[in-house]
Design an enzyme around this catalytic site. Structure first.
Site, PDB file in Angstrom:
ATOM      1  N   ASP A  54       0.852  -1.180   0.000  1.00  0.00           N
ATOM      2  CA  ASP A  54       0.000   0.000   0.000  1.00  0.00           C
ATOM      3  C   ASP A  54       0.894   1.238   0.000  1.00  0.00           C
ATOM      4  OD1 ASP A  54      -1.711   2.124   0.614  1.00  0.00           O
ATOM      5  OD2 ASP A  54      -2.956   0.896   1.939  1.00  0.00           O
ATOM      6  N   VAL A  55       0.755   2.082  -1.009  1.00  0.00           N
ATOM      7  CA  VAL A  55       1.645   3.256  -1.088  1.00  0.00           C
ATOM      8  C   VAL A  55       1.431   4.222   0.072  1.00  0.00           C
ATOM      9  CG1 VAL A  55       1.911   3.153  -3.606  1.00  0.00           C
ATOM     10  CG2 VAL A  55       0.066   4.550  -2.617  1.00  0.00           C
ATOM     11  N   TYR A 151      -8.062  16.494  -5.211  1.00  0.00           N
ATOM     12  CA  TYR A 151      -7.401  15.794  -6.327  1.00  0.00           C
ATOM     13  C   TYR A 151      -6.626  16.795  -7.183  1.00  0.00           C
ATOM     14  CZ  TYR A 151      -7.276  12.828 -10.589  1.00  0.00           C
ATOM     15  OH  TYR A 151      -6.896  12.098 -11.689  1.00  0.00           O
ATOM     16  N   LYS A 155      -2.584  16.947  -7.707  1.00  0.00           N
ATOM     17  CA  LYS A 155      -1.987  16.774  -9.038  1.00  0.00           C
ATOM     18  C   LYS A 155      -1.159  17.995  -9.423  1.00  0.00           C
ATOM     19  CE  LYS A 155      -3.519  12.617 -10.274  1.00  0.00           C
ATOM     20  NZ  LYS A 155      -2.620  11.459 -10.340  1.00  0.00           N
TER      21      LYS A 155
HETATM   22  N1  LIG Z   1      -8.977   7.434 -15.518  1.00  0.00           N
HETATM   23  C1  LIG Z   1      -8.834   8.693 -15.923  1.00  0.00           C
HETATM   24  O1  LIG Z   1      -9.657   9.266 -16.668  1.00  0.00           O
HETATM   25  C2  LIG Z   1      -7.625   9.477 -15.514  1.00  0.00           C
HETATM   26  C3  LIG Z   1      -7.424  10.739 -16.088  1.00  0.00           C
HETATM   27  C4  LIG Z   1      -6.302  11.468 -15.725  1.00  0.00           C
HETATM   28  C5  LIG Z   1      -5.416  10.933 -14.824  1.00  0.00           C
HETATM   29  N2  LIG Z   1      -5.646   9.712 -14.263  1.00  0.00           N
HETATM   30  C6  LIG Z   1      -4.681   9.202 -13.295  1.00  0.00           C
HETATM   31  O2  LIG Z   1      -4.194   7.954 -13.755  1.00  0.00           O
HETATM   32  C7  LIG Z   1      -3.822   7.176 -12.623  1.00  0.00           C
HETATM   33  C8  LIG Z   1      -4.428   5.785 -12.727  1.00  0.00           C
HETATM   34  O3  LIG Z   1      -5.802   5.899 -12.871  1.00  0.00           O
HETATM   35  P1  LIG Z   1      -6.682   4.643 -13.304  1.00  0.00           P
HETATM   36  O4  LIG Z   1      -8.008   5.195 -13.722  1.00  0.00           O
HETATM   37  O5  LIG Z   1      -5.913   3.767 -14.236  1.00  0.00           O
HETATM   38  O6  LIG Z   1      -6.853   3.934 -11.886  1.00  0.00           O
HETATM   39  P2  LIG Z   1      -7.314   2.445 -11.537  1.00  0.00           P
HETATM   40  O7  LIG Z   1      -8.155   2.582 -10.333  1.00  0.00           O
HETATM   41  O8  LIG Z   1      -7.889   1.758 -12.756  1.00  0.00           O
HETATM   42  O9  LIG Z   1      -5.934   1.739 -11.195  1.00  0.00           O
HETATM   43  C9  LIG Z   1      -5.197   2.119 -10.096  1.00  0.00           C
HETATM   44  C10 LIG Z   1      -4.343   0.946  -9.614  1.00  0.00           C
HETATM   45  O10 LIG Z   1      -3.715   1.372  -8.409  1.00  0.00           O
HETATM   46  C11 LIG Z   1      -3.892   0.378  -7.420  1.00  0.00           C
HETATM   47  N3  LIG Z   1      -3.956   1.012  -6.108  1.00  0.00           N
HETATM   48  C12 LIG Z   1      -5.005   1.681  -5.574  1.00  0.00           C
HETATM   49  N4  LIG Z   1      -4.696   2.117  -4.325  1.00  0.00           N
HETATM   50  C13 LIG Z   1      -3.437   1.695  -4.078  1.00  0.00           C
HETATM   51  C14 LIG Z   1      -2.577   1.831  -2.963  1.00  0.00           C
HETATM   52  N5  LIG Z   1      -2.965   2.472  -1.845  1.00  0.00           N
HETATM   53  N6  LIG Z   1      -1.321   1.299  -3.036  1.00  0.00           N
HETATM   54  C15 LIG Z   1      -0.915   0.652  -4.163  1.00  0.00           C
HETATM   55  N7  LIG Z   1      -1.701   0.485  -5.249  1.00  0.00           N
HETATM   56  C16 LIG Z   1      -2.951   1.007  -5.212  1.00  0.00           C
HETATM   57  C17 LIG Z   1      -5.199  -0.306  -7.765  1.00  0.00           C
HETATM   58  O11 LIG Z   1      -5.259  -1.610  -7.199  1.00  0.00           O
HETATM   59  C18 LIG Z   1      -5.167  -0.294  -9.283  1.00  0.00           C
HETATM   60  O12 LIG Z   1      -4.543  -1.449  -9.823  1.00  0.00           O
HETATM   61  C19 LIG Z   1      -4.246   7.977 -11.389  1.00  0.00           C
HETATM   62  O13 LIG Z   1      -3.133   8.689 -10.889  1.00  0.00           O
HETATM   63  C20 LIG Z   1      -5.275   8.929 -11.928  1.00  0.00           C
HETATM   64  O14 LIG Z   1      -5.358  10.098 -11.157  1.00  0.00           O
HETATM   65  C21 LIG Z   1      -6.723   8.971 -14.613  1.00  0.00           C
END
Ligand SMILES: NC(=O)c1ccc[n+]([C@@H]2O[C@H](COP(=O)([O-])OP(=O)(O)OC[C@H]3O[C@@H](n4cnc5c(N)ncnc54)[C@H](O)[C@@H]3O)[C@@H](O)[C@H]2O)c1
Length: 246
Positions: A54-55, A151, A155
């Site tokens: 867990d980060v 958020y 960011k």
């Molecule tokens: N989905 C979007 O539209 C979008 C847009 C811009 C930026 N982002 C950014 O992209 C990144 C990933 O987003 P996503 O939609 O792929 O997310 P997601 O939820 O699909 O994947 C996130 C991953 O992180 C893991 N995770 C969650 N909490 C954790 C923790 N405490 N410790 C370790 N691992 C953990 C989860 O198990 C998962 O595999 C994020 O930083 C998000 O802010 C997403």
């Protein structure tokens, strides 16, 4: 090493890095996801390991980075992917947000990144090999983020961190850059009750995780060797569109 690599954008990033020839450690809080992602890469002939943690935990974050360096015989690249707001706390206006939820969002989007960056900077300096850090950001870091203030603030902090890393460590061959996404087609977005945002996107569609991954690979590549402290925005034109009728 890719933190949060088990699914979504992180999963696309581990695939893209492996395809580009990198040996990777997939780190995720969901051990099964990390194991599955690493196994898929090994089946395709790549070098890949899985780690879980867990980060938000200082010890677990440290263990993941130290463990990744041990398994790979050193580290060249850190990619931080974990983040988000709606998946973790309710989306509410700023005055309705409580301290606990603000802390959670801050922990999951900025505090752990700053810790991980400090940790790998020490490692890169010890190795004397230079190094690369790529963090996944968002347009909410520089555009208003209604009901996602925590958020957006976190960011924004990532980009600031990248600029400081650039100024302090470019001479050591260490770079840090951000890939800022707009609306990307992922599980969290596809399930978003706010609904379809395509009409607001000049490109007429959501971005893909593979497009985010391609930018993340470029930034850590030698082709980007003079690029540091920057933010590449992948948003289909959302952030540059004015309020003008066609
Ligand atoms: N989905 C979007 O539209 C979008 C847009 C811009 C930026 N982002 C950014 O992209 C990144 C990933 O987003 P996503 O939609 O792929 O997310 P997601 O939820 O699909 O994947 C996130 C991953 O992180 C893991 N995770 C969650 N909490 C954790 C923790 N405490 N410790 C370790 N691992 C953990 C989860 O198990 C998962 O595999 C994020 O930083 C998000 O802010 C997403």
């Amino acid at each position: 090493m890719i933190g949060g690599g088990g699914t979504g954008i992180g999963r696309a990033i581990v695939r893209a890095y492996a395809a580009a020839g990198a040996a990777v450690v997939v780190a995720d809080v969901d051990a099964a996801r990390a194991t599955e992602a690493a196994a898929e890469l090994r089946t395709a002939g790549h070098t890949a390991h899985a780690m879980s943690g867990d980060v938000r935990s200082r010890e677990q974050l440290d263990d993941m980075i130290a463990g990744a360096a041990e398994r790979l015989g050193g580290l060249d690249i850190l990619v931080t992917v974990v983040g988000g707001q709606v998946a973790f706390v309710p989306a509410v206006k700023l005055h309705e947000m409580n301290d606990e939820d603000w802390e959670t969002v801050y922990d999951l989007n900025l505090r752990y990144v700053a810790r991980a960056v400090r940790r790998v900077l020490r490692l890169f300096l010890e190795q004397e090999t230079g190094g690369n850090i790529v963090s996944i950001g968002s347009v909410t870091g520089f555009m208003a983020a209604p009901k996602q203030a925590g958020y957006g603030a976190a960011k924004a902090g990532l980009y600031s961190l990248a600029r400081t890393v650039a100024a302090e460590y470019a001479a050591d061959g260490i770079r840090m850059n951000i890939v800022a996404g707009g609306a990307i087609s992922t599980a969290v977005n596809n399930a978003n009750p706010a609904g379809d945002r395509v009409p607001e996107i000049p490109a007429g569609r959501y971005g893909t995780s593979e497009e985010m991954a391609a930018a993340a690979v470029y930034l850590a590549s030698d082709e980007a060797r003079y690029v540091t402290g920057q933010q590449i925005v992948l948003d289909g034109g959302v952030s540059v569109r004015g309020p003008f009728p066609e």
